[in-house]
Scaffold this active site. Structure first.
Site, PDB file in Angstrom:
ATOM      1  N   CYS A  75      41.014  32.390  27.285  1.00  0.00           N
ATOM      2  CA  CYS A  75      42.349  32.563  26.824  1.00  0.00           C
ATOM      3  C   CYS A  75      42.576  32.550  25.476  1.00  0.00           C
ATOM      4  O   CYS A  75      41.938  32.161  24.798  1.00  0.00           O
ATOM      5  CB  CYS A  75      43.268  31.502  27.242  1.00  0.00           C
ATOM      6  N   GLY A 100      33.653  42.730  39.990  1.00  0.00           N
ATOM      7  CA  GLY A 100      33.129  43.535  41.216  1.00  0.00           C
ATOM      8  C   GLY A 100      31.647  43.701  41.089  1.00  0.00           C
ATOM      9  O   GLY A 100      30.909  43.496  39.903  1.00  0.00           O
TER      10      GLY A 100
END
Length: 302
Positions: A130, A217
């Site tokens: 973050c 992915g």
């Protein structure tokens, strides 16, 4: 059947398969599709101290062998989680782990402290990718000092198993791993998404509302595997591997590279039962190769 149980600090997993935060909701969404108690753990979507709306749409885009996302940690905040979500998930017979995010060390620590009070949440996964609002927007997890500051603050107020999720967008991930280990992390998980971009050449615009997003992915798997191997050799705490795992073969590669457990993320969007298939595939491989326990293959790559 081979023994599939593994341990991450005090966290006992019936098998090394978990689901990655942000790809499996709170688990409840998948309850009609697969037995939630059939896997080692479920890491629920990112939770912050205060509610977050997330980024504007569009915030997901398909890419070759993966996807980009910039969802932006949309959630209703930790108090809503404690009051409304926790009662619905606390009796699921697996490890329910909360992914914690924040914009300052104090935010992280306060959020973690409120989850610490929940009896049936045995661990948190700390998302240090973050942005540090007070530090100019650079992610906490890309410097040793930033990562250490968050883990130090959380460790003072959180007393159960603390897993720290590492960002791959760094020069040397082993330095970050050792820094969070020194501050009291019980485990590290990696990798979080790689920063990427996609462009619509007809509209002459990026496909995501904020231009860039996290790539996940199969495309990221070789990078993730290399980083897991490096980190597993650099720290004494357990490593959780993730990044492009779609099959049992993928998972076994991460285990051999040194991961004690793995997380499945993007593949959940393609097949909501993939985690069960990976669990069964690991077991079948171990049986066919004469292994009595998954422990026999963890970290076999020098």
């Amino acid at each position: 059947m081979a023994r599939l149980n593994v341990k991450i600090h005090d966290l006992a997993l019936k098998n090394p398969v978990m689901t990655a935060s942000g790809t499996f909701g709170y688990g409840l969404e998948f309850a009609d599709l697969m037995p939630l108690d059939g896997i080692g753990g479920i890491i629920v979507k990112g939770t912050t101290l205060r509610p977050r709306e997330g980024n504007d749409y569009p915030r997901m885009a398909e890419t070759a062998a993966g996807m980009l996302n910039c969802v932006g940690l949309q959630n209703k905040g930790v108090d809503y989680f404690c009051e409304h979500i926790y009662p619905q998930i606390k009796d699921i017979d697996t490890n329910m782990i909360v992914n914690v995010s924040g914009s300052s060390p104090d935010d992280y620590a306060e959020c973690a402290a409120r989850i610490d009070a929940l009896e049936k949440i045995p661990a948190i996964e700390l998302n240090i990718s973050c942005p540090n609002v007070k530090g100019g927007g650079m992610a906490f997890g890309v410097t040793c000092a930033g990562a250490s500051s968050v883990v130090r603050a959380v460790r003072q107020r959180y007393h159960k198993t603390l897993i720290v999720k590492l960002s791959p967008n760094v020069t040397n991930i082993t330095e970050i791993a050792r820094a969070v280990e020194a501050e009291g992390a019980d485990s590290v998980s990696l990798i979080n998404t790689l920063m990427g971009m996609a462009i619509d050449i007809e509209k002459r615009k990026t496909l995501l509302s904020i231009n860039t997003g996290g790539l996940s992915g199969p495309a990221v798997k070789p990078v993730a595997l290399r980083m897991v191997w490096q980190v597993a050799k650099s720290v004494k705490i357990p490593v959780v591997g993730l990044g492009g795992i779609c099959t049992a073969k993928d998972a076994i590669e991460f285990l051999m590279a040194g991961a004690t457990a793995i997380e499945i993320g993007t593949a959940n969007f393609l097949d909501p039962t993939v985690s069960i298939k990976v669990r069964d595939g690991i077991n079948a491989w171990l049986d066919s190769h004469g292994c009595k326990s998954v422990q026999e293959i963890i970290g076999v790559i020098d």
